[in-house]
Enzyme design. Structure first.
Site, PDB file in Angstrom:
ATOM      1  N   ASN A  87       0.948  -1.385  -0.383  1.00 37.30           N
ATOM      2  CA  ASN A  87      -0.220   0.037   0.013  1.00 37.30           C
ATOM      3  C   ASN A  87       0.685   1.239  -0.197  1.00 37.30           C
ATOM      4  O   ASN A  87       0.829   1.622  -0.844  1.00 37.30           O
ATOM      5  CB  ASN A  87      -1.094  -0.236   1.199  1.00 37.30           C
ATOM      6  CG  ASN A  87      -1.812   0.964   1.594  1.00 37.30           C
ATOM      7  OD1 ASN A  87      -1.802   2.021   0.692  1.00 37.30           O
ATOM      8  ND2 ASN A  87      -0.856   1.433   2.603  1.00 37.30           N
ATOM      9  N   TYR A 153       6.912  10.524 -11.493  1.00 32.39           N
ATOM     10  CA  TYR A 153       5.920   9.411 -10.673  1.00 32.39           C
ATOM     11  C   TYR A 153       5.086   8.350 -11.807  1.00 32.39           C
ATOM     12  O   TYR A 153       4.710   8.019 -11.161  1.00 32.39           O
ATOM     13  CB  TYR A 153       4.691  10.991 -10.321  1.00 32.39           C
ATOM     14  CG  TYR A 153       3.784   9.561  -8.977  1.00 32.39           C
ATOM     15  CD1 TYR A 153       4.248   8.767  -8.489  1.00 32.39           C
ATOM     16  CD2 TYR A 153       2.232  10.424  -8.922  1.00 32.39           C
ATOM     17  CE1 TYR A 153       3.073   8.591  -7.783  1.00 32.39           C
ATOM     18  CE2 TYR A 153       1.837   9.696  -8.459  1.00 32.39           C
ATOM     19  CZ  TYR A 153       2.007   8.429  -7.650  1.00 32.39           C
ATOM     20  OH  TYR A 153       1.302   7.778  -6.778  1.00 32.39           O
TER      21      TYR A 153
HETATM   22  N1  LIG Z   1      -5.060   9.402  -1.066  1.00 36.07           N
HETATM   23  C1  LIG Z   1      -5.229   9.147  -2.793  1.00 36.07           C
HETATM   24  O1  LIG Z   1      -5.872  10.327  -2.306  1.00 36.07           O
HETATM   25  C2  LIG Z   1      -4.810   8.169  -3.389  1.00 36.07           C
HETATM   26  C3  LIG Z   1      -4.568   8.526  -4.640  1.00 36.07           C
HETATM   27  C4  LIG Z   1      -4.501   7.186  -5.106  1.00 36.07           C
HETATM   28  C5  LIG Z   1      -3.594   6.535  -5.044  1.00 36.07           C
HETATM   29  N2  LIG Z   1      -3.346   6.401  -3.900  1.00 36.07           N
HETATM   30  C6  LIG Z   1      -2.056   5.755  -2.898  1.00 36.07           C
HETATM   31  O2  LIG Z   1      -2.668   4.883  -1.472  1.00 36.07           O
HETATM   32  C7  LIG Z   1      -1.836   4.624  -1.222  1.00 36.07           C
HETATM   33  C8  LIG Z   1      -1.949   4.835   0.865  1.00 36.07           C
HETATM   34  O3  LIG Z   1      -2.172   6.322   0.364  1.00 36.07           O
HETATM   35  P1  LIG Z   1      -2.873   7.468   1.967  1.00 36.07           P
HETATM   36  O4  LIG Z   1      -3.112   8.449   0.996  1.00 36.07           O
HETATM   37  O5  LIG Z   1      -3.848   5.738   2.436  1.00 36.07           O
HETATM   38  O6  LIG Z   1      -1.208   7.209   2.370  1.00 36.07           O
HETATM   39  P2  LIG Z   1      -0.756   7.810   4.428  1.00 36.07           P
HETATM   40  O7  LIG Z   1      -2.633   8.217   4.661  1.00 36.07           O
HETATM   41  O8  LIG Z   1      -0.160   8.900   4.116  1.00 36.07           O
HETATM   42  O9  LIG Z   1      -0.547   6.831   4.546  1.00 36.07           O
HETATM   43  C9  LIG Z   1       0.502   6.740   4.144  1.00 36.07           C
HETATM   44  C10 LIG Z   1       1.037   4.941   5.149  1.00 36.07           C
HETATM   45  O10 LIG Z   1       2.068   4.719   4.511  1.00 36.07           O
HETATM   46  C11 LIG Z   1       3.418   4.448   5.983  1.00 36.07           C
HETATM   47  N3  LIG Z   1       4.631   5.712   4.919  1.00 36.07           N
HETATM   48  C12 LIG Z   1       4.768   6.176   4.357  1.00 36.07           C
HETATM   49  N4  LIG Z   1       5.825   6.651   4.110  1.00 36.07           N
HETATM   50  C13 LIG Z   1       6.382   5.712   5.051  1.00 36.07           C
HETATM   51  C14 LIG Z   1       8.342   5.123   4.664  1.00 36.07           C
HETATM   52  N5  LIG Z   1       9.024   6.149   4.449  1.00 36.07           N
HETATM   53  N6  LIG Z   1       7.966   3.550   5.666  1.00 36.07           N
HETATM   54  C15 LIG Z   1       7.188   2.934   5.790  1.00 36.07           C
HETATM   55  N7  LIG Z   1       6.116   3.341   5.297  1.00 36.07           N
HETATM   56  C16 LIG Z   1       5.318   4.526   5.263  1.00 36.07           C
HETATM   57  C17 LIG Z   1       2.554   5.791   6.471  1.00 36.07           C
HETATM   58  O11 LIG Z   1       2.961   5.824   8.086  1.00 36.07           O
HETATM   59  P3  LIG Z   1       4.348   6.507   8.399  1.00 36.07           P
HETATM   60  O12 LIG Z   1       4.139   8.072   8.100  1.00 36.07           O
HETATM   61  O13 LIG Z   1       3.746   6.251   9.896  1.00 36.07           O
HETATM   62  O14 LIG Z   1       5.114   5.614   7.958  1.00 36.07           O
HETATM   63  C18 LIG Z   1       0.798   5.438   6.446  1.00 36.07           C
HETATM   64  O15 LIG Z   1       0.590   4.495   6.926  1.00 36.07           O
HETATM   65  C19 LIG Z   1      -0.377   5.146  -1.707  1.00 36.07           C
HETATM   66  O16 LIG Z   1      -0.072   4.596  -2.311  1.00 36.07           O
HETATM   67  C20 LIG Z   1      -0.542   6.713  -2.331  1.00 36.07           C
HETATM   68  O17 LIG Z   1      -0.254   6.733  -3.471  1.00 36.07           O
HETATM   69  C21 LIG Z   1      -3.876   7.563  -2.570  1.00 36.07           C
END
Ligand SMILES: NC(=O)c1ccc[n+]([C@@H]2O[C@H](COP(=O)([O-])OP(=O)(O)OC[C@H]3O[C@@H](n4cnc5c(N)ncnc54)[C@H](OP(=O)(O)O)[C@@H]3O)[C@@H](O)[C@H]2O)c1
Length: 254
Positions: A87, A153
């Protein structure tokens, strides 16, 4: 019966936490990885209402040197793995002239190399369980937005998509399925913080754009992404592999 086990990278917040919660609700033991002890502790507490074990593994996935040690600790924590959800991802938007050479390595390492090394390490356990993998991708691998520059990206996400298709071709011989979910804009904590940083005018513009570009004219919720991930992981999707499922309110068809 022995409980199934799922590993979720970035399972502490946003989409990753929603996936962990959905799987815990189904009685699946959870292993989560994140780069903050605090967010791991908080996720473990929030998941403790479910009758499953939750194992937290600290690790910064942006540091390549950490990956073999993180893999070792995952493998030391379980002798069973049914589901792997990759994820966590890294995003950086910049123009071709602004991206720096080090951005290339950072984006490809986080979004392609880490998932590759993880899957490679977990194949033996997934082979035993006839397991299933879901990668969280994004529409940025196949849909661009005017004025938002994303070459590196998008390239890293496109590479992940090609890898998923090639691995689906290869791992079906092992009874392992692999798919991806490509979310549209989803109301995670990160997204909400980003929105709250906008000026009133920029927010109005954003809301207008949202209504124009999303047939279902709202942002997604993390649980809606988690529902799709659970479907692809589950036996309900036994004849689905190598697919990228857009879960985006129709954004990519407009
Ligand atoms: N939200 C959107 O609109 C959206 C749209 C399209 C795709 N996505 C994709 O969906 C996925 C999740 O997105 P999200 O929006 O839920 O992100 P998020 O809320 O920022 O969560 C990211 C997760 O990844 C962990 N993380 C971040 N940096 C890390 C690192 N260096 N090492 C280990 N863990 C790490 C964070 O935990 P810690 O900070 O505690 O490490 C958190 O658990 C991503 O791949 C994103 O690109 C999101």
């Amino acid at each position: 019966m022995e409980k199934k086990v799922a590993l979720i990278t970035g399972g502490t917040s946003g989409i990753g936490f929603a996936i962990a919660e959905k799987l815990a609700q189904q009685g699946i033991n959870i292993i989560i990885i994140s780069s903050s002890y605090e967010s791991l502790d908080s996720a473990v507490i929030r998941l403790s209402v479910y009758d499953v074990s939750v194992t937290k593994i600290y690790g910064d996935l942006s540091e390549g040197v950490n990956i073999p040690d993180i893999i070792k600790r995952v493998l030391a924590s379980t002798d069973r793995l049914d589901f792997f959800v990759n994820n966590a991802g890294l995003a950086k938007f910049a123009s071709i002239e602004s991206y720096k050479p080090e951005d290339f390595d950072a984006l490809f390492d986080f979004n392609v190399k880490v998932p590759f090394l993880f899957i490679q390490a977990f194949v033996p356990l997934l082979r035993m369980s006839k397991g299933s993998i879901v990668n969280i991708s994004t529409y940025w691998s196949h849909k661009m937005i005017k004025g938002r520059h994303s070459s590196l990206y998008s390239a890293s996400r496109g590479a992940m998509v090609s890898m998923i298709k090639a691995l689906a071709n290869e791992l079906s011989e092992e009874d392992i399925r692999i798919n991806a979910v490509a979310p549209g804009s989803t109301q995670t904590e990160t997204f909400i913080n980003w929105k709250s940083s906008l000026s009133d005018d920029a927010l109005d513009e954003f809301e207008k754009e949202l209504k124009n570009s999303y047939p279902i004219a709202r942002l997604g919720e993390p649980f809606e992404i988690a529902n799709a991930v659970f479907f692809l992981l589950s036996d309900q999707a036994n004849w689905i592999t190598g697919q990228i499922l857009n879960v985006d309110g129709g954004f990519t068809i407009r």
